[in-house]
Design an enzyme around this catalytic site. Structure first.
Site, short mmCIF file in Angstrom:
data_model
loop_
_atom_site.label_atom_id
_atom_site.label_comp_id
_atom_site.label_asym_id
_atom_site.label_seq_id
_atom_site.Cartn_x
_atom_site.Cartn_y
_atom_site.Cartn_z
N HIS A 1 -3.68 1.09 8.46
CA HIS A 1 -4.34 0.11 7.59
C HIS A 1 -3.26 -0.37 6.62
O HIS A 1 -3.03 0.21 5.57
CB HIS A 1 -5.50 0.76 6.82
CG HIS A 1 -6.08 -0.12 5.74
ND1 HIS A 1 -6.62 -1.35 6.00
CD2 HIS A 1 -6.18 0.06 4.40
CE1 HIS A 1 -7.05 -1.89 4.86
NE2 HIS A 1 -6.78 -1.05 3.88
N ARG B 1 -12.80 -8.50 8.97
CA ARG B 1 -12.10 -9.74 8.62
C ARG B 1 -11.73 -10.51 9.89
O ARG B 1 -11.88 -11.73 9.95
CB ARG B 1 -10.84 -9.43 7.81
CG ARG B 1 -11.11 -8.98 6.38
CD ARG B 1 -9.87 -8.39 5.72
NE ARG B 1 -10.09 -8.16 4.29
CZ ARG B 1 -9.42 -7.27 3.57
NH1 ARG B 1 -8.48 -6.51 4.13
NH2 ARG B 1 -9.68 -7.13 2.28
N ARG C 1 0.85 -1.20 0.00
CA ARG C 1 0.00 0.00 0.00
C ARG C 1 0.88 1.25 0.00
O ARG C 1 0.50 2.30 -0.49
CB ARG C 1 -0.90 0.00 1.24
CG ARG C 1 -1.98 -1.08 1.20
CD ARG C 1 -2.89 -0.97 2.40
NE ARG C 1 -3.90 -2.01 2.39
CZ ARG C 1 -3.86 -3.09 3.17
NH1 ARG C 1 -2.87 -3.27 3.99
NH2 ARG C 1 -4.82 -3.98 3.12
N ASP D 1 -10.58 -4.43 8.02
CA ASP D 1 -9.66 -5.36 8.68
C ASP D 1 -10.31 -5.95 9.94
O ASP D 1 -10.18 -7.14 10.23
CB ASP D 1 -8.36 -4.65 9.09
CG ASP D 1 -7.76 -3.84 7.97
OD1 ASP D 1 -6.81 -4.30 7.33
OD2 ASP D 1 -8.28 -2.74 7.70
#
Length: 321
Positions: free
Chosen positions: A178, A154, A91, A151
């Site tokens: 993140h 998840r 990212r 997240d």
């Protein structure tokens, strides 16, 4: 200036994430108007047409393509625009590309005097939320990032699967950046008030550390694994965007781990990072100082240090801050 319409959303960026988020929002029935905006006008127009054709099966909402003049009265401005994460990219590799894109988008929003909430979804979300905050001049509570909301979902999903329990009864957070330095706040995780380790033993699981590590690794690598298989992730984040928008529109004051500006919690200052926060009609009301053990505090500091380094880099190389 037009009076703000809290039930109007603007979607800036009509790629997989923008289009999937618009689809989730259309079905939610929380908005009465949604404008689709993209550098590729034909793409925005096509998405608006495609979504509109499903309206006989949904609740009434006006969906159309437009430009920045159409966002002035929007209650929520969602930004998913940006370069996509390639299979071999982290990212963080996206920072330079997407900061440059934001330097074009955010001033367009700022100069129109919008009073809505900016919801940043593009990655890397923490540093882009910081960028949006600095470039827009908006009050801090009105600029939030989708952060670790996905997240955390998840994590809840995987814990629920592991224990054979409804994942909505799982209370646990992923916090921090993140990205690769995020952490699971295991020390305060619980299943409807029962300590996680106690609940695990009740369900016949005794290798706590091993299970925690396995689940955490799976959460952290989820995006990479999905990108490897289908080249992009979009349904999960679309549901996370819908959830955040619901909290704002309905003034739910729910606690979500969104990205927002820090002011001293666990020593973090002048960085945007994900911590649980009360989310309502004004955006972020309060950041919640959840309890962490010493190891988690160290991990959070490491995550914050990475974001501080990124902040300094964009200040030096892009003049933001």
């Amino acid at each position: 200036m037009d009076k703000m319409n809290i039930r109007k959303a603007a979607m800036i960026g009509c790629g997989f994430v923008g289009a999937s988020s618009a689809f989730a929002l259309m079905q939610s029935g929380i908005f009465s108007e949604m404008v689709m905006i993209d550098a590729d006008h034909a793409k925005a127009e096509g998405e608006a047409m495609d979504l509109s054709h499903g309206l006989p099966f949904a609740r009434p909402v006006k969906i159309y393509d437009g430009d920045y003049d159409d966002i002035v009265d929007a209650g929520i401005i969602i930004i998913t625009a940006g370069a996509n994460q390639k299979p071999d990219e982290t990212r963080l590799d996206l920072i330079h590309k997407n900061v440059e894109i934001y330097k074009q988008i955010i001033p367009e929003i700022a100069k129109r005097g919008c009073e809505g909430i900016l919801l940043i979804v593009s990655n890397p979300v923490d540093i882009l939320t910081y960028t949006a905050l600095k470039l827009s001049g908006f009050p801090e509570h009105r600029v939030i990032g989708s952060g670790t909301v996905l997240d955390t979902a998840r994590l809840k999903y995987l814990i629920g699967e592991h224990l054979g329990v409804d994942n909505r009864s799982v209370h646990a957070f992923i916090i921090g950046e993140h990205g690769d330095s995020e952490l699971a706040a295991w020390s305060n995780a619980n299943i409807s008030g029962v300590r996680l380790s106690d609940f695990c033993e009740m369900r016949g699981h005794f290798m706590h550390e091993e299970s925690e590590n396995r689940i955490y690794e799976k959460v952290r690598n989820s995006a990479y694994e999905i990108i490897e298989r289908k080249h992009a992730t979009y349904y999960g984040i679309a549901m996370a965007v819908k959830r955040i928008c619901e909290c704002i529109i309905r003034n739910e004051q729910s606690i979500l781990p969104v990205s927002s500006m820090m002011h001293g919690i666990y020593g973090m200052k002048d960085i945007v990072i994900s911590m649980p926060a009360i989310v309502g009609k004004d955006g972020v009301e309060n950041v919640i100082p959840i309890s962490l053990d010493e190891e988690e505090k160290m991990q959070l500091k490491r995550s914050a240090d990475i974001l501080t380094g990124m902040k300094e880099m964009i200040k030096k190389e892009h003049g933001i801050g």
